[in-house]
Design a protein around this motif. Structure first.
Motif, PDB file in Angstrom:
ATOM      1  N   LYS A 172      -8.578  13.288  -5.362  1.00 36.84           N
ATOM      2  CA  LYS A 172      -9.087  11.951  -5.662  1.00 36.84           C
ATOM      3  C   LYS A 172      -8.587  11.482  -7.027  1.00 36.84           C
ATOM      4  CE  LYS A 172     -13.308  12.352  -2.915  1.00 36.84           C
ATOM      5  NZ  LYS A 172     -14.796  12.291  -2.921  1.00 36.84           N
ATOM      6  N   HIS A 173      -8.322  10.177  -7.109  1.00 39.72           N
ATOM      7  CA  HIS A 173      -7.906   9.510  -8.350  1.00 39.72           C
ATOM      8  C   HIS A 173      -6.547  10.001  -8.853  1.00 39.72           C
ATOM      9  CE1 HIS A 173     -12.072   8.368  -8.143  1.00 39.72           C
ATOM     10  NE2 HIS A 173     -12.478   9.583  -8.430  1.00 39.72           N
ATOM     11  N   MET A 174      -5.761  10.625  -7.960  1.00 37.43           N
ATOM     12  CA  MET A 174      -4.451  11.131  -8.383  1.00 37.43           C
ATOM     13  C   MET A 174      -3.370  10.568  -7.462  1.00 37.43           C
ATOM     14  SD  MET A 174      -5.270  15.082  -9.515  1.00 37.43           S
ATOM     15  CE  MET A 174      -3.950  15.081 -10.737  1.00 37.43           C
ATOM     16  N   ASP A 175      -2.138  10.449  -8.019  1.00 34.53           N
ATOM     17  CA  ASP A 175      -1.040   9.874  -7.259  1.00 34.53           C
ATOM     18  C   ASP A 175       0.287  10.428  -7.789  1.00 34.53           C
ATOM     19  OD1 ASP A 175       0.256   8.353  -5.388  1.00 34.53           O
ATOM     20  OD2 ASP A 175      -0.231   6.408  -6.265  1.00 34.53           O
ATOM     21  N   TRP A 176       1.330  10.149  -7.056  1.00 33.10           N
ATOM     22  CA  TRP A 176       2.708  10.480  -7.468  1.00 33.10           C
ATOM     23  C   TRP A 176       3.478   9.169  -7.475  1.00 33.10           C
ATOM     24  CZ3 TRP A 176       7.434  12.477  -4.569  1.00 33.10           C
ATOM     25  CH2 TRP A 176       8.292  13.164  -5.430  1.00 33.10           C
ATOM     26  N   PRO A 177       3.140   8.287  -8.427  1.00 31.64           N
ATOM     27  CA  PRO A 177       3.687   6.919  -8.396  1.00 31.64           C
ATOM     28  C   PRO A 177       5.163   6.872  -8.755  1.00 31.64           C
ATOM     29  CG  PRO A 177       2.442   7.275 -10.412  1.00 31.64           C
ATOM     30  CD  PRO A 177       2.263   8.512  -9.576  1.00 31.64           C
ATOM     31  N   ASP A 178       5.837   5.894  -8.130  1.00 25.62           N
ATOM     32  CA  ASP A 178       7.239   5.614  -8.446  1.00 25.62           C
ATOM     33  C   ASP A 178       8.162   6.794  -8.142  1.00 25.62           C
ATOM     34  OD1 ASP A 178       6.369   3.129  -9.431  1.00 25.62           O
ATOM     35  OD2 ASP A 178       5.909   4.044 -11.380  1.00 25.62           O
ATOM     36  N   HIS A 179       7.768   7.661  -7.205  1.00 23.46           N
ATOM     37  CA  HIS A 179       8.614   8.786  -6.811  1.00 23.46           C
ATOM     38  C   HIS A 179       8.545   8.961  -5.288  1.00 23.46           C
ATOM     39  CE1 HIS A 179       9.295  10.220 -10.908  1.00 23.46           C
ATOM     40  NE2 HIS A 179       7.997  10.108 -11.142  1.00 23.46           N
ATOM     41  N   GLY A 180       9.674   9.243  -4.704  1.00 22.33           N
ATOM     42  CA  GLY A 180       9.720   9.705  -3.327  1.00 22.33           C
ATOM     43  C   GLY A 180       9.217   8.749  -2.264  1.00 22.33           C
ATOM     44  N   ASP A 181       9.093   7.459  -2.544  1.00 25.91           N
ATOM     45  CA  ASP A 181       8.569   6.524  -1.548  1.00 25.91           C
ATOM     46  C   ASP A 181       9.479   6.492  -0.319  1.00 25.91           C
ATOM     47  OD1 ASP A 181       6.200   5.363  -2.889  1.00 25.91           O
ATOM     48  OD2 ASP A 181       7.683   4.701  -4.359  1.00 25.91           O
ATOM     49  N   ALA A 182       8.906   6.810   0.850  1.00 31.57           N
ATOM     50  CA  ALA A 182       9.697   6.869   2.078  1.00 31.57           C
ATOM     51  C   ALA A 182       9.230   5.876   3.117  1.00 31.57           C
ATOM     52  CB  ALA A 182       9.644   8.284   2.668  1.00 31.57           C
ATOM     53  N   GLU A 183       7.917   5.595   3.162  1.00 32.21           N
ATOM     54  CA  GLU A 183       7.405   4.753   4.237  1.00 32.21           C
ATOM     55  C   GLU A 183       5.993   4.289   3.880  1.00 32.21           C
ATOM     56  OE1 GLU A 183       7.127   5.059   9.149  1.00 32.21           O
ATOM     57  OE2 GLU A 183       7.759   6.786   7.943  1.00 32.21           O
ATOM     58  N   GLN A 184       5.667   3.061   4.267  1.00 31.42           N
ATOM     59  CA  GLN A 184       4.325   2.522   4.066  1.00 31.42           C
ATOM     60  C   GLN A 184       3.701   2.212   5.419  1.00 31.42           C
ATOM     61  OE1 GLN A 184       4.035  -0.805   1.367  1.00 31.42           O
ATOM     62  NE2 GLN A 184       2.069  -1.477   2.198  1.00 31.42           N
ATOM     63  N   LEU A 185       2.452   2.675   5.621  1.00 31.29           N
ATOM     64  CA  LEU A 185       1.749   2.460   6.879  1.00 31.29           C
ATOM     65  C   LEU A 185       0.430   1.751   6.619  1.00 31.29           C
ATOM     66  CD1 LEU A 185       2.210   5.991   8.521  1.00 31.29           C
ATOM     67  CD2 LEU A 185       3.609   3.967   8.884  1.00 31.29           C
ATOM     68  N   GLU A 186       0.105   0.805   7.491  1.00 30.54           N
ATOM     69  CA  GLU A 186      -1.191   0.128   7.400  1.00 30.54           C
ATOM     70  C   GLU A 186      -2.202   0.911   8.231  1.00 30.54           C
ATOM     71  OE1 GLU A 186      -0.781  -3.915   8.526  1.00 30.54           O
ATOM     72  OE2 GLU A 186       0.574  -4.435   6.886  1.00 30.54           O
ATOM     73  N   ASN A 187      -2.554   2.073   7.718  1.00 32.99           N
ATOM     74  CA  ASN A 187      -3.440   2.962   8.450  1.00 32.99           C
ATOM     75  C   ASN A 187      -4.119   3.887   7.445  1.00 32.99           C
ATOM     76  OD1 ASN A 187      -4.545   5.085  10.138  1.00 32.99           O
ATOM     77  ND2 ASN A 187      -3.198   4.340  11.762  1.00 32.99           N
ATOM     78  N   GLY A 210      -6.303   0.504   1.756  1.00 29.56           N
ATOM     79  CA  GLY A 210      -6.015   0.235   3.157  1.00 29.56           C
ATOM     80  C   GLY A 210      -4.607   0.542   3.607  1.00 29.56           C
ATOM     81  N   ASN A 211      -3.799   1.133   2.744  1.00 28.62           N
ATOM     82  CA  ASN A 211      -2.423   1.480   3.104  1.00 28.62           C
ATOM     83  C   ASN A 211      -2.152   2.941   2.764  1.00 28.62           C
ATOM     84  OD1 ASN A 211      -0.956  -1.161   3.922  1.00 28.62           O
ATOM     85  ND2 ASN A 211      -2.056  -1.715   2.053  1.00 28.62           N
ATOM     86  N   ALA A 212      -1.222   3.521   3.517  1.00 28.47           N
ATOM     87  CA  ALA A 212      -0.783   4.888   3.253  1.00 28.47           C
ATOM     88  C   ALA A 212       0.669   4.848   2.809  1.00 28.47           C
ATOM     89  CB  ALA A 212      -0.931   5.749   4.497  1.00 28.47           C
ATOM     90  N   TYR A 213       0.987   5.646   1.819  1.00 30.65           N
ATOM     91  CA  TYR A 213       2.339   5.676   1.256  1.00 30.65           C
ATOM     92  C   TYR A 213       2.887   7.096   1.410  1.00 30.65           C
ATOM     93  CZ  TYR A 213       0.754   1.284  -0.733  1.00 30.65           C
ATOM     94  OH  TYR A 213       0.251   0.008  -0.890  1.00 30.65           O
ATOM     95  N   MET A 214       3.854   7.251   2.327  1.00 27.70           N
ATOM     96  CA  MET A 214       4.452   8.548   2.603  1.00 27.70           C
ATOM     97  C   MET A 214       5.486   8.887   1.527  1.00 27.70           C
ATOM     98  SD  MET A 214       3.095   9.814   5.354  1.00 27.70           S
ATOM     99  CE  MET A 214       1.730   9.127   6.310  1.00 27.70           C
TER     100      MET A 214
END
Length: 554
Positions: A172-187, A210-214
């Protein structure tokens, strides 16, 4: 460059088998080398030749395909299990040491190592620092083949294989921003997203508003790679942990198929190892002797038992069963699993029931819809009906585990089932199947007599990998009512897709197949059959299997 998508575009395709490149000496390779002209100048075809096999091809009363939706070769290939479906899964602190080494190379760029591994057809590689050891094995590697080297060992092993379910950890409250973005899903369905990420080989994903970032990465992510985004930020990041034990994953279970290095050679004694180094051999037991050989024949009054426990190329089985109301069926499946017999000898298996119940230690059923048993007053009262069978086949279809197997089998709980004997029987027909298939796939008419009302036995229904692919292109028929049996429903689905139905007389014994009304088989079970149906209790099951084993020693 280096992304899973780019790697997928580089992977070789195979339009001949849909199962990867054929190995020399395999039935697929033999099929590719067969003459295509049955009227050559060499005279009449020899008995047992591909030409004769083609002339003996089973006929079907549904040969006119009419307006039935027919999948193209490309579509079938896309849905079949081949290396294009494979993903890379990384296992920290685990290795496949001292086995299968084919190449040692620098690993300054892991993408280059993966690409090289795919090019030469290897099954995985171990990574230590900037060095990689590429491995090639006769069959695909799995987690249970690897050895835990200790938490202080920095080794990482990468397996290239179809996707598997793994353990996940949420931050929770953690991310890997601006790296490895491959796909965005509205799920935001966590279960769907985990299965989706596994199927694509992603290194993790985040859920935010409301979105998932692979996320894609060649090296597995760790908590230390993430950034804390603040207490007020609702983002949650998910990291897969393939090396950890599975929790809260779909309940399908593996037979013990750990990698073996002590298997017997050709014609060698295999009583202890119960496996053979040569994938074309089975460990056959006749009398008190068990040896690795391609076939087995004995005198009348005896039978050949198959002891092989390793996955045999082209003959892997995914089996599932459906329990109705609590009772004898549940006890029968419990007996099979605890005694490591029946469906527990399939490569992988799954148990469905009206609700989630414990079958054995570590084994639970997968719940189906509430209308899963026959209506009161019907001949199927208390037994799985068409609703249950349709739901189970749909679950298997939607779960990608079936893609790694050659045959998909439903086995009734009241069936004494010998999976190893089935593998040997299928191997004996492998070349004929290749000739007859013609891209349509095959299912077995498990009722011994083709004049039966239905081609399928309630004891067992067996569909080839390609036939199941074809079925996926056809809408599943709606069960007519709680009075329709599962056999009737499946036959309706098969008739719509029209894979080739092949009869194998004498494969099994089922009292409910027309022309197969034997009443005394309980005292005459042997390994010349792959199944006996129906059996009423665990004691009767044990009696049948014990008699078969006794005959094998006779």
């Amino acid at each position: 460059p280096g992304s899973p998508q780019a790697a997928a575009l580089r992977r070789p395709t195979n339009t001949t088998t849909g199962k990867g490149r054929a190995e020399p000496g395999s039935p697929q390779a033999a099929a590719l080398g067969r003459p295509t002209n049955t009227t050559t100048d060499d005279g009449p075809a020899e008995p047992g030749s591909p030409q004769v096999a083609a002339s003996e091809r089973p006929t079907s009363d549904t040969a006119d395909r009419g307006l039935v939706r027919t999948a193209s070769a490309k579509e079938v290939e896309e849905r079949s299990m081949d290396r294009r479906d494979f993903v890379w899964t990384a296992y920290r602190h685990m290795d496949f040491a001292d086995h299968g080494d084919v190449l040692h190379m620098s690993a300054l760029n892991i993408s280059v190592v993966k690409q090289r591994c795919e090019e030469i057809g290897c099954t995985g590689f171990s990574l230590r620092g900037h060095d990689a050891w590429l491995k090639k094995t006769p069959r695909l590697l799995r987690k249970l083949d690897l050895q835990l080297m200790g938490n202080d060992d920095p080794v990482v092993f990468f397996i290239f294989a179809p996707p598997v379910e793994v353990a996940w950890e949420a931050f929770k409250h953690m991310d890997w921003p601006d790296h490895g973005d491959a796909e965005q899903l509205e799920n935001v369905d966590e279960t769907f997203l985990k299965r989706y990420a596994e199927s694509k080989g992603y290194a993790g994903f985040s859920i935010y508003e409301g979105n998932a970032y692979m996320k894609a990465r060649d090296f597995p992510l760790q908590k230390e790679d993430l950034r804390y985004m603040g207490e007020q930020n609702p983002v949650v990041f998910y990291i897969p942990h393939p090396a950890r034990p599975l929790d809260d994953t779909t309940e399908y279970y593996k037979h013990d198929l750990a990698w073996r290095t002590d298997c017997a050679g050709d014609w060698a004694d295999c009583r202890q190892s119960q496996c053979c180094n040569n994938p074309n051999n089975f460990c056959f037991q006749a009398n008190e002797v068990a040896t690795c050989r391609p076939s087995c024949s004995v005198q009348a009054g005896s039978s050949c038992r198959v002891l092989s426990s390793r996955t045999t190329p082209g003959l892997s089985l995914f089996c599932f069963t459906i329990l109705g109301s609590p009772g004898a069926g549940t006890k029968l499946i419990q007996h099979q699993i605890t005694s490591h017999g029946g469906i527990a000898q399939c490569d992988e298996y799954m148990v469905f029931a009206p609700e989630r119940v414990k079958i054995a230690d570590g084994v639970w059923s997968v719940p189906l819809a509430s209308r899963s048993t026959g209506e009161a007053g019907s001949s199927q009262q208390g037994q799985p009906n068409a609703f249950a069978v349709a739901a189970a086949w749909a679950f298997v279809r939607d779960h990608y585990i079936w893609r790694v197997h050659d045959w998909i089998a439903f086995v009734d709980p009241h069936t004494v089932f010998f999976p190893n004997q089935l593998r040997a029987s299928l191997r004996g027909k492998a070349e004929a199947f290749e000739v007859w298939d013609e891209g349509r796939g095959i299912y077995l008419r498990t009722c011994a007599h083709t004049d039966s009302t239905y081609n399928l036995s309630g004891a067992m229904q067996l569909v080839s990998h390609r036939a199941f692919v074809i079925l996926n292109f056809q809408p599943r028929p709606d069960p007519k009512s709680g009075r329709q049996s599962g056999v009737e429903w499946l036959q309706q689905w098969l008739d719509s897709a029209r894979p080739l139905g092949v009869s194998m007389p004498g494969l099994l014994v089922d009292k409910y197949c027309e022309g197969d009304r034997s009443e005394a088989w309980e005292d005459n079970c042997d390994f010349s059959k792959v199944a006996y149906h129906p059996v009423a209790s665990a004691d009767a099951y044990r009696k049948c299997s014990d008699h078969a084993e006794a005959i094998a020693f006779k």
